[in-house]
Design a protein around this motif. Structure first.
Motif, mmCIF file in Angstrom:
data_model
loop_
_atom_site.group_PDB
_atom_site.id
_atom_site.type_symbol
_atom_site.label_atom_id
_atom_site.label_comp_id
_atom_site.label_asym_id
_atom_site.label_seq_id
_atom_site.Cartn_x
_atom_site.Cartn_y
_atom_site.Cartn_z
ATOM 1 N N SER A 143 0.854 -1.192 0.000
ATOM 2 C CA SER A 143 0.000 0.000 0.000
ATOM 3 C C SER A 143 0.890 1.243 0.000
ATOM 4 O O SER A 143 1.987 1.233 0.545
ATOM 5 N N ALA A 144 0.395 2.303 -0.614
ATOM 6 C CA ALA A 144 1.102 3.594 -0.670
ATOM 7 C C ALA A 144 2.478 3.468 -1.338
ATOM 8 O O ALA A 144 3.405 4.187 -0.995
ATOM 9 N N SER A 145 2.575 2.553 -2.310
ATOM 10 C CA SER A 145 3.850 2.368 -3.013
ATOM 11 C C SER A 145 3.756 2.739 -4.491
ATOM 12 O O SER A 145 4.689 2.515 -5.242
ATOM 13 N N GLY A 146 2.605 3.273 -4.914
ATOM 14 C CA GLY A 146 2.413 3.633 -6.316
ATOM 15 C C GLY A 146 1.715 2.562 -7.129
ATOM 16 O O GLY A 146 1.361 2.789 -8.287
ATOM 17 N N ILE A 147 1.499 1.400 -6.549
ATOM 18 C CA ILE A 147 0.872 0.302 -7.287
ATOM 19 C C ILE A 147 -0.603 0.595 -7.552
ATOM 20 O O ILE A 147 -1.122 0.292 -8.628
ATOM 21 N N GLY A 148 -1.280 1.213 -6.598
ATOM 22 C CA GLY A 148 -2.675 1.589 -6.805
ATOM 23 C C GLY A 148 -2.820 2.559 -7.966
ATOM 24 O O GLY A 148 -3.746 2.445 -8.772
ATOM 25 N N THR A 149 -1.891 3.486 -8.074
ATOM 26 C CA THR A 149 -1.897 4.432 -9.201
ATOM 27 C C THR A 149 -1.707 3.689 -10.509
ATOM 28 O O THR A 149 -2.405 3.949 -11.495
ATOM 29 N N LYS A 150 -0.785 2.729 -10.513
ATOM 30 C CA LYS A 150 -0.570 1.922 -11.723
ATOM 31 C C LYS A 150 -1.832 1.125 -12.064
ATOM 32 O O LYS A 150 -2.171 0.968 -13.240
ATOM 33 N N ALA A 151 -2.524 0.625 -11.049
ATOM 34 C CA ALA A 151 -3.761 -0.128 -11.286
ATOM 35 C C ALA A 151 -4.819 0.780 -11.918
ATOM 36 O O ALA A 151 -5.503 0.371 -12.863
ATOM 37 N N LEU A 152 -4.941 2.010 -11.436
ATOM 38 C CA LEU A 152 -5.916 2.934 -12.030
ATOM 39 C C LEU A 152 -5.527 3.302 -13.457
ATOM 40 O O LEU A 152 -6.398 3.454 -14.321
ATOM 41 N N GLU A 153 -4.237 3.440 -13.736
ATOM 42 C CA GLU A 153 -3.790 3.693 -15.115
ATOM 43 C C GLU A 153 -4.152 2.506 -16.002
ATOM 44 O O GLU A 153 -4.609 2.682 -17.136
ATOM 45 N N PHE A 154 -3.945 1.297 -15.501
ATOM 46 C CA PHE A 154 -4.295 0.088 -16.234
ATOM 47 C C PHE A 154 -5.797 0.056 -16.518
ATOM 48 O O PHE A 154 -6.228 -0.244 -17.638
ATOM 49 N N VAL A 155 -6.611 0.384 -15.510
ATOM 50 C CA VAL A 155 -8.065 0.417 -15.672
ATOM 51 C C VAL A 155 -8.451 1.456 -16.717
ATOM 52 O O VAL A 155 -9.308 1.201 -17.573
ATOM 53 N N ASN A 156 -7.841 2.619 -16.661
ATOM 54 C CA ASN A 156 -8.143 3.662 -17.638
ATOM 55 C C ASN A 156 -7.821 3.185 -19.056
ATOM 56 O O ASN A 156 -8.591 3.421 -19.992
ATOM 57 N N ASN A 157 -6.698 2.493 -19.211
ATOM 58 C CA ASN A 157 -6.332 1.938 -20.525
ATOM 59 C C ASN A 157 -7.339 0.878 -20.971
ATOM 60 O O ASN A 157 -7.686 0.818 -22.154
ATOM 61 N N LEU A 158 -7.789 0.036 -20.027
ATOM 62 C CA LEU A 158 -8.823 -0.951 -20.356
ATOM 63 C C LEU A 158 -10.086 -0.246 -20.850
ATOM 64 O O LEU A 158 -10.689 -0.659 -21.840
ATOM 65 N N ALA A 159 -10.476 0.794 -20.131
ATOM 66 C CA ALA A 159 -11.683 1.537 -20.510
ATOM 67 C C ALA A 159 -11.538 2.119 -21.915
ATOM 68 O O ALA A 159 -12.467 2.042 -22.726
ATOM 69 N N GLN A 160 -10.384 2.683 -22.212
ATOM 70 C CA GLN A 160 -10.162 3.247 -23.546
ATOM 71 C C GLN A 160 -10.166 2.148 -24.607
ATOM 72 O O GLN A 160 -10.780 2.309 -25.664
ATOM 73 N N THR A 161 -9.510 1.041 -24.321
ATOM 74 C CA THR A 161 -9.462 -0.084 -25.264
ATOM 75 C C THR A 161 -10.857 -0.601 -25.587
ATOM 76 O O THR A 161 -11.151 -0.955 -26.719
ATOM 77 N N HIS A 162 -11.714 -0.624 -24.568
ATOM 78 C CA HIS A 162 -13.080 -1.130 -24.744
ATOM 79 C C HIS A 162 -14.075 -0.016 -25.057
ATOM 80 O O HIS A 162 -15.286 -0.226 -24.995
ATOM 81 N N GLN A 163 -13.551 1.149 -25.366
ATOM 82 C CA GLN A 163 -14.346 2.316 -25.783
ATOM 83 C C GLN A 163 -15.425 2.680 -24.759
ATOM 84 O O GLN A 163 -16.585 2.922 -25.102
ATOM 85 N N LYS A 164 -15.024 2.749 -23.512
ATOM 86 C CA LYS A 164 -15.927 3.148 -22.433
ATOM 87 C C LYS A 164 -15.814 4.652 -22.202
ATOM 88 O O LYS A 164 -14.778 5.250 -22.419
#
Length: 173
Positions: free
Chosen positions: A103-124
């Motif tokens: 926790s608090a190591s930047g991994i959560g931020t990376k997870a949200l970036e990954f989610v944002n990329n998923l959303a863009q890939t799936h045209q959300k």
């Protein structure tokens, strides 16, 4: 740190369950009567619900790893047809659980970036989630552009009454 998001399959679902249960217990025992999260674990982090999720093409499950070490889990739903957003143009974050050591190591931020990329890939158009009203996750999501949309409540049995309040939060992609 090189963070990877490994798709969950029948071959690695035990890893997903193990890190999911451990991270959940490290962060959320305070929600439950007698600190017993069994209702949640049985409903969401055992083989049967994971197998069901893997059969659903709208469910995407990932193990978050680095250099062979499991750090947490991520679960999202495409086109969520429940809750506030009934549009097919959304992505729901069901779970981002990290082991306490990460926790608090930047991994959560990376997870949200990954989610944002998923959303863009799936045209959300929208990503949404539920966040506890109390605690650090609320500030974390606000910092990353999520806005409070409305109040929500945990609807699971055995959750302490004082811990049921949540926010529904959303962010345009």
């Amino acid at each position: 740190m090189n963070i990877n998001f490994i798709s969950v399959t029948t071959e690695n679902l035990t890893r997903y369950i193990n890190v999911g249960v451990q991270s959940y217990k490290e962060h959320y025992l305070h929600l439950w009567k007698n600190s017993d999260p069994t209702p949640f674990i049985n409903a969401f982090l055992t083989k049967e619900p994971i197998y069901n999720a893997l059969r659903d093409p709208l469910q995407l499950l990932y193990i978050i790893t680095t250099d062979g070490t499991d750090l947490g889990i991520l679960n999202v739903t495409l086109n969520a047809k429940e809750g506030f957003f009934l549009s097919p143009n959304n992505l729901l974050i069901n779970k981002i659980y990290l082991l306490k050591a990460y926790s608090a190591s930047g991994i959560g931020t990376k997870a949200l970036e990954f989610v944002n990329n998923l959303a863009q890939t799936h045209q959300k158009e929208l990503v949404w989630l539920y966040a506890m009203k109390k605690g650090k996750p609320l500030q974390f999501y606000k910092k990353h552009g999520y806005q409070i949309v409305q109040e929500a409540f945990i609807e699971l049995p055995h959750v302490l009454e004082k811990e049921k309040e949540m926010w529904l939060m959303a962010k345009k992609v």
